[in-house]
Design a protein around this motif. Structure first.
Motif, PDB file in Angstrom:
ATOM      1  N   PHE A  90       0.858  -1.183   0.000  1.00  8.45           N
ATOM      2  CA  PHE A  90       0.000   0.000   0.000  1.00  8.45           C
ATOM      3  C   PHE A  90       0.894   1.232   0.000  1.00  8.45           C
ATOM      4  CE2 PHE A  90      -2.409   3.401   2.080  1.00  8.45           C
ATOM      5  CZ  PHE A  90      -3.523   3.426   1.265  1.00  8.45           C
ATOM      6  N   GLY A  91       0.566   2.204  -0.869  1.00  7.77           N
ATOM      7  CA  GLY A  91       1.403   3.385  -0.906  1.00  7.77           C
ATOM      8  C   GLY A  91       0.914   4.412  -1.902  1.00  7.77           C
ATOM      9  N   MET A  92       1.853   5.241  -2.360  1.00  6.81           N
ATOM     10  CA  MET A  92       1.558   6.305  -3.314  1.00  6.81           C
ATOM     11  C   MET A  92       2.457   6.147  -4.538  1.00  6.81           C
ATOM     12  SD  MET A  92       0.828   9.747  -1.120  1.00  6.81           S
ATOM     13  CE  MET A  92       0.146  10.516  -2.596  1.00  6.81           C
ATOM     14  N   GLU A  93       2.002   6.761  -5.617  1.00 12.86           N
ATOM     15  CA  GLU A  93       2.716   6.634  -6.882  1.00 12.86           C
ATOM     16  C   GLU A  93       2.634   7.949  -7.652  1.00 12.86           C
ATOM     17  OE1 GLU A  93       2.506   3.014  -9.671  1.00 12.86           O
ATOM     18  OE2 GLU A  93       0.961   4.379 -10.404  1.00 12.86           O
ATOM     19  N   TYR A  94       3.741   8.289  -8.291  1.00 13.17           N
ATOM     20  CA  TYR A  94       3.747   9.422  -9.215  1.00 13.17           C
ATOM     21  C   TYR A  94       4.003   8.885 -10.610  1.00 13.17           C
ATOM     22  CZ  TYR A  94       4.785  13.819 -11.518  1.00 13.17           C
ATOM     23  OH  TYR A  94       4.768  14.890 -12.379  1.00 13.17           O
ATOM     24  N   GLY A  95       3.042   9.099 -11.511  1.00 12.36           N
ATOM     25  CA  GLY A  95       3.174   8.659 -12.891  1.00 12.36           C
ATOM     26  C   GLY A  95       3.551   9.826 -13.789  1.00 12.36           C
ATOM     27  N   TYR A  96       4.701   9.715 -14.449  1.00 11.46           N
ATOM     28  CA  TYR A  96       5.199  10.760 -15.345  1.00 11.46           C
ATOM     29  C   TYR A  96       4.987  10.302 -16.789  1.00 11.46           C
ATOM     30  CZ  TYR A  96       8.601  13.496 -18.014  1.00 11.46           C
ATOM     31  OH  TYR A  96       9.216  14.288 -18.950  1.00 11.46           O
ATOM     32  N   TYR A  97       4.219  11.073 -17.552  1.00 14.03           N
ATOM     33  CA  TYR A  97       3.912  10.754 -18.945  1.00 14.03           C
ATOM     34  C   TYR A  97       4.803  11.560 -19.884  1.00 14.03           C
ATOM     35  CZ  TYR A  97      -0.613   8.724 -17.453  1.00 14.03           C
ATOM     36  OH  TYR A  97      -1.604   7.973 -16.877  1.00 14.03           O
ATOM     37  N   ARG A  98       5.279  10.895 -20.940  1.00 10.25           N
ATOM     38  CA  ARG A  98       5.884  11.601 -22.064  1.00 10.25           C
ATOM     39  C   ARG A  98       5.190  11.091 -23.319  1.00 10.25           C
ATOM     40  NH1 ARG A  98      11.762  11.265 -24.958  1.00 10.25           N
ATOM     41  NH2 ARG A  98      10.694   9.504 -25.957  1.00 10.25           N
ATOM     42  N   ALA A  99       4.434  11.984 -23.983  1.00  6.46           N
ATOM     43  CA  ALA A  99       3.659  11.600 -25.154  1.00  6.46           C
ATOM     44  C   ALA A  99       3.916  12.588 -26.281  1.00  6.46           C
ATOM     45  CB  ALA A  99       2.169  11.559 -24.824  1.00  6.46           C
ATOM     46  N   SER A 100       4.210  12.081 -27.460  1.00  5.82           N
ATOM     47  CA  SER A 100       4.465  12.946 -28.606  1.00  5.82           C
ATOM     48  C   SER A 100       3.167  13.568 -29.095  1.00  5.82           C
ATOM     49  CB  SER A 100       5.110  12.136 -29.736  1.00  5.82           C
ATOM     50  OG  SER A 100       4.275  11.046 -30.081  1.00  5.82           O
ATOM     51  N   THR A 101       3.260  14.767 -29.631  1.00  6.95           N
ATOM     52  CA  THR A 101       2.069  15.439 -30.170  1.00  6.95           C
ATOM     53  C   THR A 101       1.718  14.945 -31.569  1.00  6.95           C
ATOM     54  OG1 THR A 101       3.456  17.255 -30.988  1.00  6.95           O
ATOM     55  CG2 THR A 101       2.468  17.522 -28.804  1.00  6.95           C
TER      56      THR A 101
END
Length: 202
Positions: A127-138
């Motif tokens: 159980f915890g926390m998460e940071y999701g970092y997205y890199r998506a091309s335009t």
């Protein structure tokens, strides 16, 4: 009564001396089903369209620390890199190929509980926390010679995992399912993860 208190105090004093610390290091193969928030959909629309879900696969790397091997409760840290392979529109899923190396990088931390039932098998909870970092091309054009622009953004989530483990000497295998609930967003966002892998106990 005083003798009982003295015995309990001595047990608490010598318990850390007799208990063994453990570090578990491993890696997993992951399947991720993402039901994104409206904010995430807005950021991805130029490339993915107005998707309902995003299917992804990737790799995860895990580190766990248990101060006492007799009671395996301790902190964990996980780093996952996820690549999109499919998107859903109107209930129909289509394959997706990213020509510009789109990805999501998840960093998770929290508390784990590992319990063996017998000498080799058991279960675990995270159980915890998460940071999701997205890199998506335009844009997502094959063999495009021009410069690529990316959207970069992130989201915080609460996470929980439930799984089974098998231990042999100083190695382990695990299989698990987890859920992630997006925080601080304007609409509901959920992710379901299935993973399996293993590693070593130090």
């Amino acid at each position: 009564m005083r003798r009982l208190i003295a015995v309990l105090l001595l047990m608490l004093l010598f318990f850390p001396l007799s208990a063994k610390q453990e570090v578990w290091l491993g890696a997993d193969i992951i399947y991720d089903l993402n039901i994104p928030t409206s904010d995430v959909k807005d950021n991805l629309e130029s490339t993915y369209g107005r998707v309902e879900t995003i299917n992804s696969v990737g790799l995860g790397f895990d580190a766990l620390y248990f101060p006492f091997s007799s009671l395996r409760i301790g902190p964990f840290l996980t780093l996952d890199i996820i690549f999109p392979v499919g998107v859903t529109f109107g209930g129909a899923t289509e394959a997706f190929i990213s020509y510009e190396s789109d990805y999501r990088l998840d960093t998770s931390f929290g508390l784990s509980y590992y319990q063996l039932i017998g000498p080799r098998y058991g279960f675990f909870l995270d159980f915890g926390m998460e940071y999701g970092y997205y890199r998506a091309s335009t844009t997502n054009d094959p063999n495009s010679p021009g410069p690529v622009e990316y959207r970069r953004f992130g989201e915080w989530s609460l996470i929980g995992d439930l799984g089974i483990i098998a231990v042999r000497k100083n190695s382990y295998f695990r299989f698990y399912a987890g859920i992630s609930y997006s925080l601080f967003e304007s609409s509901l966002g959920l992710r379901v993860v299935i993973g399996g892998g293993g590693g070593f106990i130090l």
